[in-house]
Write an enzyme that holds these catalytic residues in place. Sequence first.
Site, mmCIF file in Angstrom:
data_model
loop_
_atom_site.group_PDB
_atom_site.id
_atom_site.type_symbol
_atom_site.label_atom_id
_atom_site.label_comp_id
_atom_site.label_asym_id
_atom_site.label_seq_id
_atom_site.Cartn_x
_atom_site.Cartn_y
_atom_site.Cartn_z
ATOM 1 C CB CYS A 17 -0.782 -0.094 1.172
ATOM 2 S SG CYS A 17 -1.830 -1.573 1.508
ATOM 3 N NE ARG A 30 4.257 1.372 -1.698
ATOM 4 C CZ ARG A 30 5.313 0.642 -1.285
ATOM 5 N NH1 ARG A 30 6.465 1.120 -2.069
ATOM 6 N NH2 ARG A 30 5.605 0.084 -0.458
ATOM 7 C CD1 TRP A 40 -1.605 -5.410 -2.926
ATOM 8 C CD2 TRP A 40 -2.466 -4.421 -4.642
ATOM 9 N NE1 TRP A 40 -1.584 -6.314 -4.067
ATOM 10 C CE2 TRP A 40 -2.252 -6.013 -5.047
ATOM 11 C CE3 TRP A 40 -3.092 -3.864 -5.862
ATOM 12 C CZ2 TRP A 40 -2.369 -6.476 -6.244
ATOM 13 C CZ3 TRP A 40 -3.151 -4.509 -7.201
ATOM 14 C CH2 TRP A 40 -2.873 -5.842 -7.397
ATOM 15 C CG ASN A 89 2.976 -1.476 2.779
ATOM 16 O OD1 ASN A 89 2.504 -2.521 2.148
ATOM 17 N ND2 ASN A 89 4.052 -1.268 2.267
ATOM 18 N N GLY A 90 1.674 -4.074 4.902
ATOM 19 C CA GLY A 90 2.326 -5.439 5.340
ATOM 20 C C GLY A 90 1.196 -6.288 5.675
ATOM 21 C CD GLU A 115 7.066 -17.702 -17.104
ATOM 22 O OE1 GLU A 115 6.292 -18.247 -17.559
ATOM 23 O OE2 GLU A 115 7.262 -16.329 -16.728
ATOM 24 C CE LYS A 120 7.862 -13.601 -18.330
ATOM 25 N NZ LYS A 120 6.867 -14.089 -17.491
ATOM 26 C CD GLU A 157 5.717 -11.777 -21.418
ATOM 27 O OE1 GLU A 157 4.401 -11.436 -21.569
ATOM 28 O OE2 GLU A 157 5.970 -12.379 -20.410
ATOM 29 C CG HIS A 163 10.200 -37.193 -30.476
ATOM 30 N ND1 HIS A 163 9.874 -38.601 -30.911
ATOM 31 C CD2 HIS A 163 10.413 -37.466 -29.101
ATOM 32 C CE1 HIS A 163 10.244 -39.314 -29.969
ATOM 33 N NE2 HIS A 163 10.520 -38.854 -28.951
ATOM 34 C CE LYS A 199 0.901 -7.476 -14.746
ATOM 35 N NZ LYS A 199 2.015 -8.320 -14.819
#
Length: 614
Positions: A2, A27, A75, A101-102, A486, A490, A493, A509, A609
């Site tokens: 946050c 944030r 958040w 925050n936390g 993955e 990355k 993209e 193959h 996103k």
Amino acid sequence: MCGIVGYVGYREALPILLDGLGRLEYRGYDSAGVAWIQDGAIRRLRCEGKLQRLKEIVGAAAGITSSVGLGHTRWATHGEPAERNAHPHADCTGGIVVVHNGIIENYYTLREELKAEGHIFRSETDTEVLAHLIEKHLAGDIILAVKAALQEAKGAYAIGVLWKGAPDTLIAVRKQSPLVLGLGENGEQFMASDIPALLPYTRNLIFMEDGDLAILRPGGIEMSSLTGGGPVTRSVHTVTWDAAMAEKAGFRHFMLKEIYEQPQAVMNTARGRVVPEVGEVVLPEIGLSSDEVSGIRRVTFLACGTSWHAGLVARYWFEKWARIPADVDLASEFRYRSLVLDSSVLTVPISQSGETADTLAGLRIARDLGSPVVSICNVVGSTITRESRGTIYTHAGPEIGVASTKAFTSQLAALFLLALWFAQERGTLSREERSAKIDAFLQIPAVLEAEIPRWHEGAAELADVYYSYKDFLYLGRDLQYPIALEGALKLKEISYIHAEGYAAGEMKHGPIALIDRYMPVVAVVPRDHVYEKMLSNVEEVRSRRGVVIAYGEEGDEGLARIARHVVAVPRPQDPDLNPFLYAVPLQLLAYEMAVARGCDVDQPRNLAKSVTVE
Ligand code: M6R
């Protein structure tokens, strides 16, 4: 993750708080609030939604005047985005307010205890317990009360406290969540969870350290340690960053910042959910009855993109530890199949955003067929979480770079917990085995912390050599096969280089026909039970004049002999946890390649996103 802003001084506080919060909106942005002291009382205004809404509400409120206050953009971690869950949170009397925050790990127990003592809770947040705990301990000295309250709270926090009994005082405390103090002109003082909020007012900053408590008053800041002892002295730094650099904490891109945030993100996912001494995983948020859990015969993971790769890793863990058959489906395929699903199949949608259209559609189909749905998600209150029976939140904080990095490793962390929880419920792993896995898992953040800078440097060197190549093949086996997928995703993209991930055993193959010295092969080769097989694949590449960039264990001379480059990765205490470690250097390789090619790393072309359309 946050945003916090606090001010005490001689100017009107509210415009400063709102302006500072605006600079921290990256944030967190699902709700916002401010509190200030006026005529000896604490006043608050809060709302759900973006900061703009709060600005309108404050703008419409007549007669606000105060030179001390706290502001917060949220958040969500505990409790949906809603006015009642927006900070600042107050105690029963309304005389104490807290922004935070936390995560307070033991908030549930504390909340039950406080309720039994007569405290009235008005939100579902973990933060509100702090306000009530301070109230409970307050006997005239707010500092002693804050210290006593925080002795009881476990977890991570950056907090700001305002008490009507000390109308010219702000209290700031930090433990494992960033908090910075600003020294303004003419004795005014600021606090914020991040530097951008303070830059228009001051560049003279004090970075609080874990366990620091600061008392901000016009004219001075006093610092001490939460655990007692004398005053604490921290040096004042003068920052020269511009606003854009400050927003990214000095990193060149959000993606890089988020890669470096992974140790914290993984730890945050685990916070309050493991009891290592007894090998226990605690996941009350699953929301399934024990009858439902014992009736589950199969698990289906449902996701897109990077989240799908997390599901592929989880399949191995579920089958190996909990002995449950597991499927992993691309949501865009799942939704059009003739599904065989009922209440014996647990559906687990995995989504950073919680809004991905295909994953949501798949979830609804599974639910309508009677399958219980437990999602893994980063965004509290998102559509997928609202439509799931239970959700395990990853608590990674907002991910801004389009390429998913910290969301991925924190999804792995949540899936690790879920797989182990099933093993616990089904008795397929002993207490000792679970304890050992939890211990090994809890080492991962520290290993990442230590290795990321070194991997970063190595990635930049590799990118210097390979940035102009056009095709890459990524190979892995078993748990490292999804990591190869993955890594390739990355790279493609963000750098627009063609990259394919393949199960190494499939190379012969088809893809082996492509191998030549113009197509580097990235091989993920930890010393696990398929190590020898991977070595053979690397040999096959080399004997066709292919170039191998291998990611393998420190000191692996056999691998060093046959690969052109070896990026060393420490051996985790438990090889089942290799995906956490191998994913990260591959993110850094993709990042440095994209930078070398001058690409827009945070907003790659054609990508969004959150993919909310089919
Ligand atoms: O928000 P979600 O996790 O549901 O998003 C799924 C994919 O769109 C996402 O992982 C995408 O593949 C990322 N850009 C990968 O870095």
